[in-house]
Design a protein around this motif. Structure first.
Motif, PDB file in Angstrom:
ATOM      1  N   LEU A 282       0.830  -1.203   0.000  1.00  0.00           N
ATOM      2  CA  LEU A 282       0.000   0.000   0.000  1.00  0.00           C
ATOM      3  C   LEU A 282       0.868   1.258   0.000  1.00  0.00           C
ATOM      4  N   LEU A 283       1.920   1.252   0.789  1.00  0.00           N
ATOM      5  CA  LEU A 283       2.829   2.399   0.813  1.00  0.00           C
ATOM      6  C   LEU A 283       3.379   2.674  -0.571  1.00  0.00           C
ATOM      7  N   SER A 284       3.754   1.607  -1.277  1.00  0.00           N
ATOM      8  CA  SER A 284       4.314   1.756  -2.623  1.00  0.00           C
ATOM      9  C   SER A 284       3.257   2.199  -3.628  1.00  0.00           C
ATOM     10  N   LYS A 285       2.106   1.529  -3.625  1.00  0.00           N
ATOM     11  CA  LYS A 285       1.077   1.810  -4.618  1.00  0.00           C
ATOM     12  C   LYS A 285       0.467   3.204  -4.452  1.00  0.00           C
ATOM     13  N   LEU A 286       0.355   3.655  -3.226  1.00  0.00           N
ATOM     14  CA  LEU A 286      -0.263   4.960  -2.968  1.00  0.00           C
ATOM     15  C   LEU A 286       0.773   6.064  -2.817  1.00  0.00           C
ATOM     16  N   ASN A 287       2.043   5.699  -3.043  1.00  0.00           N
ATOM     17  CA  ASN A 287       3.122   6.692  -2.956  1.00  0.00           C
ATOM     18  C   ASN A 287       3.071   7.417  -1.610  1.00  0.00           C
ATOM     19  N   ALA A 288       2.844   6.653  -0.557  1.00  0.00           N
ATOM     20  CA  ALA A 288       2.767   7.211   0.795  1.00  0.00           C
ATOM     21  C   ALA A 288       4.104   7.025   1.488  1.00  0.00           C
ATOM     22  N   ARG A 289       4.513   8.051   2.218  1.00  0.00           N
ATOM     23  CA  ARG A 289       5.813   8.003   2.880  1.00  0.00           C
ATOM     24  C   ARG A 289       5.813   7.039   4.057  1.00  0.00           C
ATOM     25  N   ASP A 290       4.703   6.970   4.782  1.00  0.00           N
ATOM     26  CA  ASP A 290       4.656   6.153   5.989  1.00  0.00           C
ATOM     27  C   ASP A 290       3.209   5.857   6.357  1.00  0.00           C
ATOM     28  N   ARG A 291       3.011   5.193   7.487  1.00  0.00           N
ATOM     29  CA  ARG A 291       1.668   4.774   7.880  1.00  0.00           C
ATOM     30  C   ARG A 291       0.769   5.949   8.243  1.00  0.00           C
ATOM     31  N   VAL A 292       1.351   7.022   8.722  1.00  0.00           N
ATOM     32  CA  VAL A 292       0.538   8.199   9.007  1.00  0.00           C
ATOM     33  C   VAL A 292      -0.161   8.676   7.743  1.00  0.00           C
ATOM     34  N   GLN A 293       0.573   8.689   6.630  1.00  0.00           N
ATOM     35  CA  GLN A 293      -0.050   9.102   5.375  1.00  0.00           C
ATOM     36  C   GLN A 293      -1.122   8.114   4.941  1.00  0.00           C
ATOM     37  N   LEU A 294      -0.935   6.836   5.225  1.00  0.00           N
ATOM     38  CA  LEU A 294      -1.980   5.859   4.913  1.00  0.00           C
ATOM     39  C   LEU A 294      -3.237   6.143   5.737  1.00  0.00           C
ATOM     40  N   VAL A 295      -3.068   6.534   6.995  1.00  0.00           N
ATOM     41  CA  VAL A 295      -4.220   6.892   7.827  1.00  0.00           C
ATOM     42  C   VAL A 295      -4.969   8.060   7.189  1.00  0.00           C
ATOM     43  N   ILE A 296      -4.229   9.072   6.767  1.00  0.00           N
ATOM     44  CA  ILE A 296      -4.848  10.251   6.162  1.00  0.00           C
ATOM     45  C   ILE A 296      -5.566   9.875   4.875  1.00  0.00           C
ATOM     46  N   ILE A 297      -4.935   9.045   4.039  1.00  0.00           N
ATOM     47  CA  ILE A 297      -5.549   8.623   2.777  1.00  0.00           C
ATOM     48  C   ILE A 297      -6.846   7.866   3.047  1.00  0.00           C
ATOM     49  N   ALA A 298      -6.809   6.954   4.020  1.00  0.00           N
ATOM     50  CA  ALA A 298      -8.009   6.181   4.343  1.00  0.00           C
ATOM     51  C   ALA A 298      -9.140   7.099   4.785  1.00  0.00           C
ATOM     52  N   TYR A 299      -8.813   8.103   5.561  1.00  0.00           N
ATOM     53  CA  TYR A 299      -9.833   9.040   6.029  1.00  0.00           C
ATOM     54  C   TYR A 299     -10.373   9.873   4.879  1.00  0.00           C
ATOM     55  N   GLU A 300      -9.479  10.391   4.032  1.00  0.00           N
ATOM     56  CA  GLU A 300      -9.907  11.269   2.942  1.00  0.00           C
ATOM     57  C   GLU A 300     -10.685  10.517   1.869  1.00  0.00           C
ATOM     58  N   LEU A 301     -10.428   9.227   1.732  1.00  0.00           N
ATOM     59  CA  LEU A 301     -11.164   8.425   0.743  1.00  0.00           C
ATOM     60  C   LEU A 301     -12.505   7.939   1.288  1.00  0.00           C
ATOM     61  N   GLY A 302     -12.759   8.193   2.554  1.00  0.00           N
ATOM     62  CA  GLY A 302     -14.023   7.759   3.128  1.00  0.00           C
ATOM     63  C   GLY A 302     -14.013   6.325   3.617  1.00  0.00           C
ATOM     64  N   LEU A 303     -12.857   5.669   3.615  1.00  0.00           N
ATOM     65  CA  LEU A 303     -12.782   4.314   4.143  1.00  0.00           C
ATOM     66  C   LEU A 303     -12.974   4.322   5.660  1.00  0.00           C
ATOM     67  N   VAL A 304     -12.560   5.399   6.281  1.00  0.00           N
ATOM     68  CA  VAL A 304     -12.832   5.643   7.688  1.00  0.00           C
ATOM     69  C   VAL A 304     -13.722   6.864   7.722  1.00  0.00           C
ATOM     70  N   ALA A 305     -14.984   6.666   8.054  1.00  0.00           N
ATOM     71  CA  ALA A 305     -15.977   7.732   7.884  1.00  0.00           C
ATOM     72  C   ALA A 305     -16.350   8.362   9.219  1.00  0.00           C
ATOM     73  N   PRO A 306     -16.624   9.667   9.240  1.00  0.00           N
ATOM     74  CA  PRO A 306     -17.103  10.307  10.456  1.00  0.00           C
ATOM     75  C   PRO A 306     -18.451   9.724  10.861  1.00  0.00           C
ATOM     76  N   PRO A 307     -18.742   9.660  12.145  1.00  0.00           N
ATOM     77  CA  PRO A 307     -20.044   9.158  12.577  1.00  0.00           C
ATOM     78  C   PRO A 307     -21.162  10.116  12.153  1.00  0.00           C
ATOM     79  N   ARG A 308     -22.298   9.560  11.849  1.00  0.00           N
ATOM     80  CA  ARG A 308     -23.426  10.388  11.416  1.00  0.00           C
ATOM     81  C   ARG A 308     -24.405  10.615  12.561  1.00  0.00           C
TER      82      ARG A 308
END
Length: 220
Positions: free
Chosen positions: A194-220
């Protein structure tokens, strides 16, 4: 190998305390101190450290902008944000600016040293429990965090999407393995891809990507 550390904080007592702590540790060395973001950028350019321990709130250029400038180039130092979590609303912005992790100022001293080592080694998840607390704060905000342009997920398998979602929830490799009934080594391999495919520097960036893509969604 000694980890070279640059301290950036506008409080001399904080810098002094950290210097004594770090210089008393065999594998760590303070190579400079900065009282402002601009000073931190200049020192990082002149003699690049391995890790910058960065306060967010400083006069003039703040730690977020300094982080953005310091981490802009290839082979840039890693930035560990030092903050008072309960009072600071800018941690997310610092992570988006390129920080690799964060430490809370009231953490145990040994935990701060461990955080520096972990960030220097390229592993951004300092402590899953603390990471979950930060993520929970993001998700509880009534105003959505500004999004970057959507990242395409072409080439991401369904399993990798599941792993990305769990990373976004602050899960460790072992917890991901337990959730998906795979080995920890397999979970680690998925994260690496995932780090390679998403060109993410580290796991923190993966957390941000997951949130921005809606994979981790705010509660409604």
């Amino acid at each position: 190998m000694t980890i070279r550390v640059l301290l950036a904080d506008d409080q001399p007592l904080v810098r002094s305390g950290l210097r004594v702590l770090i210089d008393g540790t065999p594998d760590l060395e303070v190579i400079g101190e900065a009282a402002t973001g601009a000073e931190a950028v200049a020192l990082a350019n002149d003699a690049p450290p391995d890790v910058v321990v960065m306060d967010i709130r400083m006069p003039g250029m703040d730690g977020i902008e300094a982080t953005r400038l310091i981490t802009a180039g290839a082979g840039a130092p890693r930035v560990l944000i030092l903050t008072t979590f309960d009072e600071d609303d800018h941690v997310y912005g610092a992570l988006r600016a390129g920080a690799s992790g964060f430490a809370v100022k009231d953490m145990a001293l040994d935990d701060i040293l461990s955080a520096i080592r972990i960030v220097a080694a390229g592993d951004a998840l300092i402590a899953p429990g603390v990471t979950r607390r930060l993520i929970a704060d993001f998700l509880d905000r009534p105003v959505p965090v500004p999004k970057r342009a959507p990242r395409p997920l072409d080439g991401i398998t369904e399993r990798e999407r599941e792993v990305l979602t769990l990373v976004g929830l602050g899960r460790s490799n072992g917890e991901i393995a337990n959730s998906l009934f795979i080995t920890a080594a397999t979970a680690k391999s998925h994260v690496a891809r995932l780090l390679s495919k998403l060109n993410a520097r580290d796991r923190v960036q993966l957390v941000i990507i997951a949130y921005e893509l809606g994979l981790v969604a705010p509660p409604r």
